[in-house]
Motif scaffolding. Structure first.
Motif, PDB file in Angstrom:
ATOM      1  N   LEU A 186       7.945  46.927  58.217  1.00 40.68           N
ATOM      2  CA  LEU A 186       8.677  47.963  58.940  1.00 40.68           C
ATOM      3  C   LEU A 186       8.091  49.307  58.569  1.00 40.68           C
ATOM      4  O   LEU A 186       7.749  49.549  57.404  1.00 40.68           O
ATOM      5  CB  LEU A 186      10.167  47.939  58.576  1.00 40.68           C
ATOM      6  CG  LEU A 186      11.003  46.717  58.992  1.00 40.68           C
ATOM      7  CD1 LEU A 186      12.392  46.840  58.407  1.00 40.68           C
ATOM      8  CD2 LEU A 186      11.068  46.606  60.503  1.00 40.68           C
ATOM      9  N   HIS A 187       8.021  50.177  59.541  1.00 46.03           N
ATOM     10  CA  HIS A 187       7.555  51.537  59.262  1.00 46.03           C
ATOM     11  C   HIS A 187       8.273  52.493  60.203  1.00 46.03           C
ATOM     12  O   HIS A 187       8.192  52.356  61.430  1.00 46.03           O
ATOM     13  CB  HIS A 187       6.041  51.641  59.464  1.00 46.03           C
ATOM     14  CG  HIS A 187       5.529  53.044  59.270  1.00 46.03           C
ATOM     15  ND1 HIS A 187       5.756  53.760  58.121  1.00 46.03           N
ATOM     16  CD2 HIS A 187       4.804  53.860  60.104  1.00 46.03           C
ATOM     17  CE1 HIS A 187       5.200  54.957  58.231  1.00 46.03           C
ATOM     18  NE2 HIS A 187       4.611  55.033  59.429  1.00 46.03           N
ATOM     19  N   ILE A 188       9.038  53.416  59.637  1.00 42.72           N
ATOM     20  CA  ILE A 188       9.754  54.393  60.466  1.00 42.72           C
ATOM     21  C   ILE A 188       8.786  55.496  60.874  1.00 42.72           C
ATOM     22  O   ILE A 188       8.182  56.160  60.026  1.00 42.72           O
ATOM     23  CB  ILE A 188      10.947  54.993  59.700  1.00 42.72           C
ATOM     24  CG1 ILE A 188      11.962  53.888  59.354  1.00 42.72           C
ATOM     25  CG2 ILE A 188      11.630  56.098  60.519  1.00 42.72           C
ATOM     26  CD1 ILE A 188      13.161  54.381  58.568  1.00 42.72           C
ATOM     27  N   ILE A 189       8.618  55.672  62.152  1.00 42.11           N
ATOM     28  CA  ILE A 189       7.717  56.716  62.630  1.00 42.11           C
ATOM     29  C   ILE A 189       8.470  57.933  63.160  1.00 42.11           C
ATOM     30  O   ILE A 189       7.886  58.985  63.380  1.00 42.11           O
ATOM     31  CB  ILE A 189       6.783  56.148  63.730  1.00 42.11           C
ATOM     32  CG1 ILE A 189       7.616  55.642  64.914  1.00 42.11           C
ATOM     33  CG2 ILE A 189       5.878  55.062  63.161  1.00 42.11           C
ATOM     34  CD1 ILE A 189       6.762  55.146  66.079  1.00 42.11           C
ATOM     35  N   GLN A 190       9.781  57.802  63.367  1.00 40.01           N
ATOM     36  CA  GLN A 190      10.610  58.950  63.775  1.00 40.01           C
ATOM     37  C   GLN A 190      11.948  58.860  63.049  1.00 40.01           C
ATOM     38  O   GLN A 190      12.717  57.934  63.253  1.00 40.01           O
ATOM     39  CB  GLN A 190      10.839  58.982  65.288  1.00 40.01           C
ATOM     40  CG  GLN A 190      11.682  60.181  65.734  1.00 40.01           C
ATOM     41  CD  GLN A 190      11.971  60.186  67.221  1.00 40.01           C
ATOM     42  OE1 GLN A 190      11.552  59.295  67.938  1.00 40.01           O
ATOM     43  NE2 GLN A 190      12.672  61.199  67.693  1.00 40.01           N
ATOM     44  N   GLN A 191      12.220  59.839  62.185  1.00 40.09           N
ATOM     45  CA  GLN A 191      13.454  59.876  61.403  1.00 40.09           C
ATOM     46  C   GLN A 191      14.555  60.605  62.175  1.00 40.09           C
ATOM     47  O   GLN A 191      14.275  61.536  62.942  1.00 40.09           O
ATOM     48  CB  GLN A 191      13.218  60.595  60.072  1.00 40.09           C
ATOM     49  CG  GLN A 191      12.273  59.895  59.140  1.00 40.09           C
ATOM     50  CD  GLN A 191      12.949  58.787  58.353  1.00 40.09           C
ATOM     51  OE1 GLN A 191      14.144  58.528  58.522  1.00 40.09           O
ATOM     52  NE2 GLN A 191      12.166  58.113  57.504  1.00 40.09           N
ATOM     53  N   PRO A 192      15.809  60.205  61.999  1.00 36.20           N
ATOM     54  CA  PRO A 192      16.912  60.993  62.582  1.00 36.20           C
ATOM     55  C   PRO A 192      16.958  62.378  61.943  1.00 36.20           C
ATOM     56  O   PRO A 192      16.760  62.509  60.736  1.00 36.20           O
ATOM     57  CB  PRO A 192      18.158  60.171  62.244  1.00 36.20           C
ATOM     58  CG  PRO A 192      17.765  59.315  61.072  1.00 36.20           C
ATOM     59  CD  PRO A 192      16.299  59.042  61.230  1.00 36.20           C
ATOM     60  N   ILE A 258      14.676  48.547  55.568  1.00 31.78           N
ATOM     61  CA  ILE A 258      14.365  49.925  55.190  1.00 31.78           C
ATOM     62  C   ILE A 258      15.461  50.837  55.716  1.00 31.78           C
ATOM     63  O   ILE A 258      16.083  50.544  56.752  1.00 31.78           O
ATOM     64  CB  ILE A 258      12.975  50.343  55.744  1.00 31.78           C
ATOM     65  CG1 ILE A 258      12.540  51.683  55.142  1.00 31.78           C
ATOM     66  CG2 ILE A 258      12.985  50.409  57.263  1.00 31.78           C
ATOM     67  CD1 ILE A 258      11.118  52.056  55.482  1.00 31.78           C
ATOM     68  N   TRP A 259      15.713  51.913  54.977  1.00 33.36           N
ATOM     69  CA  TRP A 259      16.730  52.899  55.371  1.00 33.36           C
ATOM     70  C   TRP A 259      16.048  54.183  55.831  1.00 33.36           C
ATOM     71  O   TRP A 259      15.035  54.597  55.268  1.00 33.36           O
ATOM     72  CB  TRP A 259      17.662  53.217  54.212  1.00 33.36           C
ATOM     73  CG  TRP A 259      18.641  52.130  53.901  1.00 33.36           C
ATOM     74  CD1 TRP A 259      18.420  51.034  53.137  1.00 33.36           C
ATOM     75  CD2 TRP A 259      19.989  52.042  54.355  1.00 33.36           C
ATOM     76  NE1 TRP A 259      19.548  50.252  53.068  1.00 33.36           N
ATOM     77  CE2 TRP A 259      20.530  50.851  53.805  1.00 33.36           C
ATOM     78  CE3 TRP A 259      20.802  52.836  55.157  1.00 33.36           C
ATOM     79  CZ2 TRP A 259      21.843  50.444  54.048  1.00 33.36           C
ATOM     80  CZ3 TRP A 259      22.105  52.445  55.394  1.00 33.36           C
ATOM     81  CH2 TRP A 259      22.614  51.262  54.852  1.00 33.36           C
ATOM     82  N   SER A 260      16.637  54.812  56.829  1.00 32.78           N
ATOM     83  CA  SER A 260      16.121  56.106  57.277  1.00 32.78           C
ATOM     84  C   SER A 260      16.557  57.206  56.332  1.00 32.78           C
ATOM     85  O   SER A 260      17.360  56.985  55.416  1.00 32.78           O
ATOM     86  CB  SER A 260      16.641  56.414  58.682  1.00 32.78           C
ATOM     87  OG  SER A 260      18.033  56.756  58.632  1.00 32.78           O
TER      88      SER A 260
END
Length: 781
Positions: A186-192, A258-260
């Motif tokens: 998993l890879h977050i590419i846009q965070q809130p 994963i957590w943002s």
């Protein structure tokens, strides 16, 4: 500007302290009608205001607007400078996963004063000194946790930790690929992103990821799962202030989680206009919900001379007394009062009130309601009683309003049926528009109130449910609404008894509100002194008899007008094989059941509400005597201690007697049996309350009798342990409505606690425990 959209909670401690000090000294705060210092442990109203705003995620821009509306230029300038100088991280470094040999960039950016410098650390090792940390040709040595420190002179701030991990490589330190030709993970590419919204706006938060296998989403608001939101986009139309707070997204697939980052959302008025200042006014009003003091008068009438006897008031008054004292109320609890005693007790109660004081009156007993007025029935009311034989509650309310009280609460646990014998229309004085009155009726108009009679102790239906909620930190009306809902769910009372609430309370006043911490005024000192005098017990006495026996007399308060005396043998010569001390020759004024006097247990003595935790040892064998109706004591309490003992070489029992005088204990000092001064009585009124405003008419102010070894002067009951009556209720040992020994230190080597209070368990008010055959009306004709 972005930094002004941040929450007030992002200000550091140093800034908050300086800003709150400025607010404490401001003209606006000083001109408010009530001090706020009690709301903070530090005693700062300004800090309380800032904390209140921060809890609701108000922005710095909103605070700046408030300060400008207050015309507090010094605070405006300080806040502007502090925000400009404060280091605030705007872009946090994000955890990343990448294949070996790839390139990873960690980014951290901050706003604040010019000249910010950056330091990157991997553990304790410094790895970079710019806002971006570039890791080329990623290898296992690069794996680990990274953090960025932003500096400006002596000030600094740390970013959140970012974890760099290798995937798709061989070896134990790397994750293996489960799907050929692709990276598993998993890879977050846009965070809130944190944002400020206005009421009525649509809130949208995005969390975009690269995932293999495909990801699932869970959104959390203030760490609470939002089960209805399960996509990468969180969309809330028409937001309100309830949507303020922190949001995070949890992303997971079959193999990873994963957590943002945390996104903080503030919700305010539609624009920073005068509407914002209305919110500030609400804040100030909320913070002003404090009491200058809290006093309560509780009356329970059971043993009526000409009407049905009741059982529940003794238990109801006892339990409510304990609960109110937990909330720092000064409580006077009285049982079985006739008309004169009720009139005098109300007079004394009114003298305890003052501006901003919370006043509460509870009555359990027979009652009725005619033409909208409620009447409390004394125990000596004749068979065909009328308003002139009773006390009108609305008349009492009128006099309470003259004291400019902060809150007036009436809890009336009595019937409200029409009295056919009474055709007089009582016309109380005109009520003022104060918006601080609450009436909690145990039953509806023209209905009866019930009590449940059991073998051990009885409770009224009203108190059975009230005690569940009365200590809740809620507006009084909200609390009573919950009581009404619980009563409505009770099968046996449905259709027979339902709580009725009448109120014009406009502010959020709660029985749990703190007492304002102000300098001790003359009225406050007098109020504390008045209350304390009515709750002073005689000190323990130690009697030495000619035969060598030493006896202790101890005193305990069950109610303000009910006292327990115990006698205990402390020492006796060896040649005396048995002895006991019995109390006799009490004055006729007080009420004593001779068959229950000098008993070996509290239950046998008639103290149904008190239990002994453990049996006394033979060396501390005690006898108990319960004295009721102390309000009728016209002179010092005098009685005889009769010592019965037997020598080892004699068959005959020997007696010695000593007369004891202990002054006027508890409420007897008030002389409630005496008529109060009056300037006339209107024919349309059940009784005159003109005397309530006459200075010096209170028996509280009278000097206690100096006679007897336990003279109740002020120096007598000013504790040596440092407790002060001017600080509110009595010392903690006397707050609970439990009997208490008044042993003098140093005389008894091992003083024992006399008894403990008995509180009815919650389970005893379940529907299954009620039977209609066990229920009795409070009032019947």
């Amino acid at each position: 500007m972005e930094e002004w959209k941040r929450s007030i909670g992002t200000l550091n401690e140093e800034v908050l302290i300086k800003l709150s000090n400025m607010l404490d000294n401001s003209t606006y705060i000083e001109s408010t009608t009530c001090s706020l210092q009690v709301l903070s442990a530090a005693g700062s109203p300004g800090r309380s205001l800032l904390a209140w705003l921060a809890e609701r995620s108000c922005s710095l821009d909103f605070l700046l607007h408030c300060l400008r509306k207050m015309d507090h230029q010094e605070a405006v300038q300080f806040l502007t400078t502090a925000v400009a100088e404060q280091i605030q991280i705007t872009v946090q470094p994000e955890s990343q996963q990448a294949a070996p040999g790839s390139r990873v960039v960690l980014t951290c950016r901050a706003s604040g004063p010019p000249g910010l410098s950056y330091q990157w650390f991997k553990g304790k090792q410094e790895t970079g000194n710019s806002s971006e940390l570039v890791l080329c040709s990623l290898s296992p040595a690069h794996q680990g946790h990274y953090i960025c420190r932003i500096n400006h002179g002596e000030k600094f701030a740390f970013s959140q930790w970012a974890h760099v991990r290798l995937v798709g490589c061989a070896g134990s330190s790397c994750s293996s690929s489960l799907f050929p030709g692709s990276v598993s993970g998993l890879h977050i590419i846009q965070q809130p992103q944190s944002q400020a919204a206005s009421e009525g706006d649509t809130l949208i938060l995005e969390c975009t990821v690269q995932a293999n296998p495909p990801a699932q989403y869970e959104w959390y608001h203030n760490k609470v799962l939002m089960p209805q939101h399960k996509t990468h986009s969180l969309r809330i139309p028409c937001v309100t202030t309830a949507q303020r707070g922190e949001y995070r997204c949890k992303v997971f697939n079959l193999y990873h989680e994963i957590w943002s980052n945390t996104a903080t959302v503030t919700v305010g008025p539609g624009s920073v206009t005068d509407a914002s200042w209305v919110e500030v006014d609400r804040v100030i009003i909320f913070l002003l919900s404090t009491a200058t003091d809290k006093v309560a008068l509780l009356i329970g009438n059971m043993n009526y001379l000409y009407h049905t006897q009741l059982c529940a008031p003794i238990s109801d008054v006892h339990e409510l007394t304990n609960l109110l004292r937990q909330m720092d109320f000064k409580v006077v609890s009285l049982l079985d009062l006739n008309w004169q005693e009720m009139h005098s007790a109300v007079t004394e109660f009114l003298l305890l009130l003052d501006k901003g004081v919370y006043g509460l009156l509870y009555f359990a007993g027979h009652g009725y309601e005619n033409f909208g007025n409620s009447f409390m029935v004394p125990i000596d009311a004749p068979v065909s009683y009328m308003s002139e034989h009773c006390l009108c509650v609305q008349n009492i309310l009128t006099k309470m309003q003259e004291k400019q009280t902060g809150l007036n609460v009436f809890l009336l646990d009595m019937c409200r049926k029409r009295n056919p014998y009474d055709d007089v229309i009582v016309r109380p004085g005109l009520l003022k528009v104060t918006a601080n009155i609450v009436f909690g009726y145990a039953t509806c108009v023209d209905a009866e109130a019930y009590e449940v009679k059991r073998e051990d102790v009885s409770n009224g239906i009203f108190i059975s449910f009230l005690k569940r909620h009365v200590c809740e930190d809620e507006k009084v009306t909200v609390m009573l609404d919950r009581v009404a809902e619980d009563m409505g769910r009770c099968v046996i009372t449905r259709g027979r008894q339902a709580l009725e609430l009448r109120s014009n309370l406009s502010e959020r006043r709660s029985l749990t509100d703190k007492i304002q911490a102000t300098d001790c005024s003359a009225s406050s000192s007098a109020r504390n002194l008045q209350w304390a005098i009515a709750h002073v017990l005689p000190e323990s006495l130690y009697l030495q008899f000619d035969c060598g026996v030493k006896i202790q007399l101890g005193f305990a308060a069950e109610f303000s007008n009910v006292m327990v005396i115990y006698s205990r043998i402390l020492d006796k010569p060896e040649e005396i094989i048995s002895c006991s001390a019995q109390l006799t020759d009490f004055p006729e004024d007080v009420d004593i059941d001779l068959k229950k006097s000098n008993q070996e247990s509290l239950v046998e003595a008639g103290c149904l509400l008190l239990i002994k935790e453990e049996l006394p040892s033979p060396e501390a064998h005690s006898l108990y005597t319960r004295i009721r109706s102390l309000q009728r004591l016209k002179r010092d309490l005098t009685f005889t201690v009769c010592l019965h003992y037997t020598y080892s070489n004699m068959d005959e029992e020997v007696q010695e007697r000593q007369q004891v005088t202990v002054g006027k204990p508890l409420v007897s000092k008030l002389n409630l049996h005496e008529a109060r001064p009056s300037h006339g009585c209107s024919a349309s009124s059940s009784f005159s309350l003109d005397s309530f405003n006459i200075p010096g008419c209170s028996s509280f102010a009278e000097e206690p009798s100096p006679s007897g070894p336990a003279s109740n002067t002020w120096s007598h009951y000013a504790p040596s342990g440092g407790a002060s009556f001017t600080d509110g209720p009595l010392a903690s040992s006397r707050i609970a409505n439990v009997p208490e020994e008044t042993d003098s230190p140093g005389i008894s080597d091992n003083p024992r606690s006399l008894v403990a209070s008995k509180s009815l368990p919650h389970s005893k008010v379940n529907d299954s425990n009620y039977k209609f055959s066990d229920m009795y009306n409070f009032h019947s004709y």
